[in-house]
Write a protein that holds these residues in place. Sequence first.
Motif, PDB file in Angstrom:
ATOM      1  N   UNK A   1       0.831  -1.207   0.000  1.00 45.64           N
ATOM      2  CA  UNK A   1       0.000   0.000   0.000  1.00 45.64           C
ATOM      3  C   UNK A   1       0.870   1.264   0.000  1.00 45.64           C
ATOM      4  N   UNK A   2       1.943   1.254   0.795  1.00 46.27           N
ATOM      5  CA  UNK A   2       2.818   2.424   0.872  1.00 46.27           C
ATOM      6  C   UNK A   2       3.483   2.697  -0.471  1.00 46.27           C
ATOM      7  N   UNK A   3       3.953   1.655  -1.131  1.00 46.82           N
ATOM      8  CA  UNK A   3       4.615   1.826  -2.427  1.00 46.82           C
ATOM      9  C   UNK A   3       3.636   2.333  -3.481  1.00 46.82           C
ATOM     10  N   UNK A   4       2.422   1.762  -3.514  1.00 42.87           N
ATOM     11  CA  UNK A   4       1.426   2.210  -4.481  1.00 42.87           C
ATOM     12  C   UNK A   4       1.025   3.663  -4.230  1.00 42.87           C
ATOM     13  N   UNK A   5       0.914   4.044  -2.954  1.00 45.38           N
ATOM     14  CA  UNK A   5       0.537   5.425  -2.624  1.00 45.38           C
ATOM     15  C   UNK A   5       1.630   6.390  -3.078  1.00 45.38           C
TER      16      UNK A   5
ATOM     17  N   UNK B   1      -8.521  -2.946 -11.872  1.00 47.97           N
ATOM     18  CA  UNK B   1      -9.312  -2.413 -10.756  1.00 47.97           C
ATOM     19  C   UNK B   1      -8.611  -1.171 -10.223  1.00 47.97           C
ATOM     20  N   UNK B   2      -9.385  -0.151  -9.861  1.00 49.45           N
ATOM     21  CA  UNK B   2      -8.833   0.979  -9.114  1.00 49.45           C
ATOM     22  C   UNK B   2      -8.811   0.605  -7.627  1.00 49.45           C
ATOM     23  N   UNK B   3      -7.646   0.662  -6.994  1.00 48.66           N
ATOM     24  CA  UNK B   3      -7.513   0.399  -5.559  1.00 48.66           C
ATOM     25  C   UNK B   3      -7.457   1.740  -4.837  1.00 48.66           C
ATOM     26  N   UNK B   4      -8.419   1.988  -3.965  1.00 49.90           N
ATOM     27  CA  UNK B   4      -8.512   3.280  -3.278  1.00 49.90           C
ATOM     28  C   UNK B   4      -7.740   3.182  -1.967  1.00 49.90           C
ATOM     29  N   UNK B   5      -6.693   4.024  -1.828  1.00 46.50           N
ATOM     30  CA  UNK B   5      -5.749   3.929  -0.716  1.00 46.50           C
ATOM     31  C   UNK B   5      -5.934   5.033   0.317  1.00 46.50           C
ATOM     32  N   UNK B   6      -6.446   6.177  -0.086  1.00 49.25           N
ATOM     33  CA  UNK B   6      -6.543   7.328   0.813  1.00 49.25           C
ATOM     34  C   UNK B   6      -7.739   7.244   1.739  1.00 49.25           C
ATOM     35  N   UNK B   7      -7.556   7.661   2.983  1.00 49.65           N
ATOM     36  CA  UNK B   7      -8.638   7.614   3.969  1.00 49.65           C
ATOM     37  C   UNK B   7      -9.816   8.468   3.524  1.00 49.65           C
ATOM     38  N   UNK B   8      -9.552   9.705   3.081  1.00 46.04           N
ATOM     39  CA  UNK B   8     -10.628  10.598   2.647  1.00 46.04           C
ATOM     40  C   UNK B   8     -11.358  10.012   1.437  1.00 46.04           C
ATOM     41  N   UNK B   9     -10.595   9.448   0.480  1.00 44.93           N
ATOM     42  CA  UNK B   9     -11.189   8.904  -0.731  1.00 44.93           C
ATOM     43  C   UNK B   9     -12.003   7.647  -0.441  1.00 44.93           C
ATOM     44  N   UNK B  10     -11.522   6.799   0.464  1.00 44.06           N
ATOM     45  CA  UNK B  10     -12.278   5.603   0.834  1.00 44.06           C
ATOM     46  C   UNK B  10     -13.600   6.008   1.471  1.00 44.06           C
ATOM     47  N   UNK B  11     -13.569   6.976   2.380  1.00 46.40           N
ATOM     48  CA  UNK B  11     -14.807   7.443   3.014  1.00 46.40           C
ATOM     49  C   UNK B  11     -15.782   8.001   1.967  1.00 46.40           C
ATOM     50  N   UNK B  12     -15.246   8.725   0.988  1.00 44.69           N
ATOM     51  CA  UNK B  12     -16.104   9.285  -0.061  1.00 44.69           C
ATOM     52  C   UNK B  12     -16.817   8.177  -0.833  1.00 44.69           C
TER      53      UNK B  12
ATOM     54  N   UNK C   1     -13.912  -0.345  -8.697  1.00 43.88           N
ATOM     55  CA  UNK C   1     -13.213   0.487  -7.711  1.00 43.88           C
ATOM     56  C   UNK C   1     -13.251  -0.237  -6.371  1.00 43.88           C
ATOM     57  N   UNK C   2     -12.090  -0.600  -5.834  1.00 46.49           N
ATOM     58  CA  UNK C   2     -12.043  -1.384  -4.600  1.00 46.49           C
ATOM     59  C   UNK C   2     -11.481  -0.534  -3.462  1.00 46.49           C
ATOM     60  N   UNK C   3     -12.316  -0.156  -2.468  1.00 44.57           N
ATOM     61  CA  UNK C   3     -11.818   0.615  -1.323  1.00 44.57           C
ATOM     62  C   UNK C   3     -11.013  -0.282  -0.384  1.00 44.57           C
ATOM     63  N   UNK C   4      -9.865   0.229   0.065  1.00 47.70           N
ATOM     64  CA  UNK C   4      -8.992  -0.533   0.959  1.00 47.70           C
ATOM     65  C   UNK C   4      -9.040   0.051   2.370  1.00 47.70           C
ATOM     66  N   UNK C   5      -9.614  -0.699   3.288  1.00 46.64           N
ATOM     67  CA  UNK C   5      -9.660  -0.273   4.692  1.00 46.64           C
ATOM     68  C   UNK C   5      -8.256  -0.207   5.270  1.00 46.64           C
ATOM     69  N   UNK C   6      -7.467  -1.265   5.043  1.00 46.75           N
ATOM     70  CA  UNK C   6      -6.124  -1.320   5.625  1.00 46.75           C
ATOM     71  C   UNK C   6      -5.250  -0.186   5.100  1.00 46.75           C
ATOM     72  N   UNK C   7      -5.336   0.100   3.795  1.00 46.69           N
ATOM     73  CA  UNK C   7      -4.548   1.197   3.245  1.00 46.69           C
ATOM     74  C   UNK C   7      -5.008   2.535   3.807  1.00 46.69           C
ATOM     75  N   UNK C   8      -6.319   2.725   3.955  1.00 43.07           N
ATOM     76  CA  UNK C   8      -6.845   3.975   4.515  1.00 43.07           C
ATOM     77  C   UNK C   8      -6.348   4.185   5.934  1.00 43.07           C
ATOM     78  N   UNK C   9      -6.278   3.114   6.721  1.00 49.85           N
ATOM     79  CA  UNK C   9      -5.776   3.231   8.087  1.00 49.85           C
ATOM     80  C   UNK C   9      -4.281   3.537   8.122  1.00 49.85           C
ATOM     81  N   UNK C  10      -3.569   3.216   7.031  1.00 43.93           N
ATOM     82  CA  UNK C  10      -2.150   3.547   6.941  1.00 43.93           C
ATOM     83  C   UNK C  10      -1.884   4.896   6.312  1.00 43.93           C
TER      84      UNK C  10
END
Length: 471
Positions: free
Chosen positions: A32-36, A52-63, A324-333
């Motif tokens: 997740x860190x490398x992709x971000x 697939x779009x992997x959503x990594x940001x906390x704000x973007x996942x919430x959106x 579009x796949x939201x990532x909880x773990x990435x958002x928490x990081x």
Amino acid sequence: MHLPPAEPSELESLAVEPLMTRDFETQPASVYTRLRAQWGPVAPVVLYGVPVWLVLGYREVREVLRDESVWKKNVQHWRWLREGRVPSDWPLLPGYQASFLLFQDDQRHKATRAAVEEALAPFQDPDAPQSWELTNAVSRHADELISFFADGSESGWVDLGAQFARALPLMAVNRLFGFPVEQGDDVFMDSWRAVDGGPDAAAAMGRLTAATTELAVYKRQHPGDDLTTRLLAIEPPLTVEQIGRELLAIIVILSDLVSHAITNSVLEVLAGESGTRAGLMAGPPEELVNRVHIASPPWVNLTARFPAADTDLGDFRLAAGDAVMPSIAAAHGDPMFATPGSQDASVSSRAHLAWGAGPHQCPGRGLADMIVTTAVGKLFQRCDFELGLPVDHLPWRSSTYVRGLKAFPVRYRMRTRRAPMPSAPGAAAAASLPEPEPAAHPAPAAEASASAQPERPRSALWRFLASLRRD
């Protein structure tokens, strides 16, 4: 008849890196860190050959999670599927084709969710007797499982996943649903087969669907104070087939996530430095579990959403129908979510996404947290544990959605030999599962009592757990 392919989207031209790699299985946070760093809060990846779009940001996942008008769950919105470009053997496709709450949108989703929430309400209300009784039952079952794997020993080895964390949520679900004992046993075993995804998974899923539908039919004739009966009483009424599908989703999703939340919580304590370990253990189990929901959520990535129209997210313009796949773990990081010094705070953030957010937030999250906190509290109340393997040798499941151990070997040392009697209201409620197997060498009085009563059939669950104990 398939639609002609639309113009290629930006996703299709950029998504060249596979997500499911050995690095993702063993060190997902580094992926997740490398992709971000490379792409920002949204990254293009390939998931088993599908972009697939992997959503990594906390704000973007919430959106994505909160705006149901833009981000759809029903697979009919997926452009690649409409165009016939998703392979028929794509491993995640059967789940997306299921027809239950998780994959519904708009009014249908609102109606089904309202029914599920209404039926679940008394089991999640701490002031309701149904909640007391279920909590007491989970506490008793946790004590039974601990006493059973210890088998009278002061210390020994146990796989906390197979011998405790996987069984306990299903025992709770068994009571919650009101399964007849003999049918509940079969459901236990098929749930594990379905979740493990082996050669028996498809057949097990078929049997589970039949079992939950049959349960709804049975409860129509034999009502009780359980979730199934309450779903049958909802107005406007759900069909028995609808109820069967919702019960199946709860079994497969909730029980799997709860089992991993239990083991992840214990691992977080055992793997920490002495100061971190002491800090985690200093507070109530609820606070420990909440911290683990942030640091090691069992549900790492959520099922895909599909934008209803071309939409900006992160640094990209997403095409309508992209996956579009939201990532909880990435958002928490995400540094935006992490608060400096939060690990030393007396109370951790409740803004985590471990159970989702928005219209599709897990409707049983209160029930799930009750099972996890009860389980973790009982384990550390009655036992001290040491890791059976170095942290970097622990076997993790290879899964797109779930972060959990295949096995969790630990050495235990008992603090208390006997489980304390529950004292909260409802403690006298009868357990819905057979008692554990009797000891191999019962006392003479127990032998005399047994000889006076017909032998009770042994539960398939307890036979299975006994085989693990012998192994």
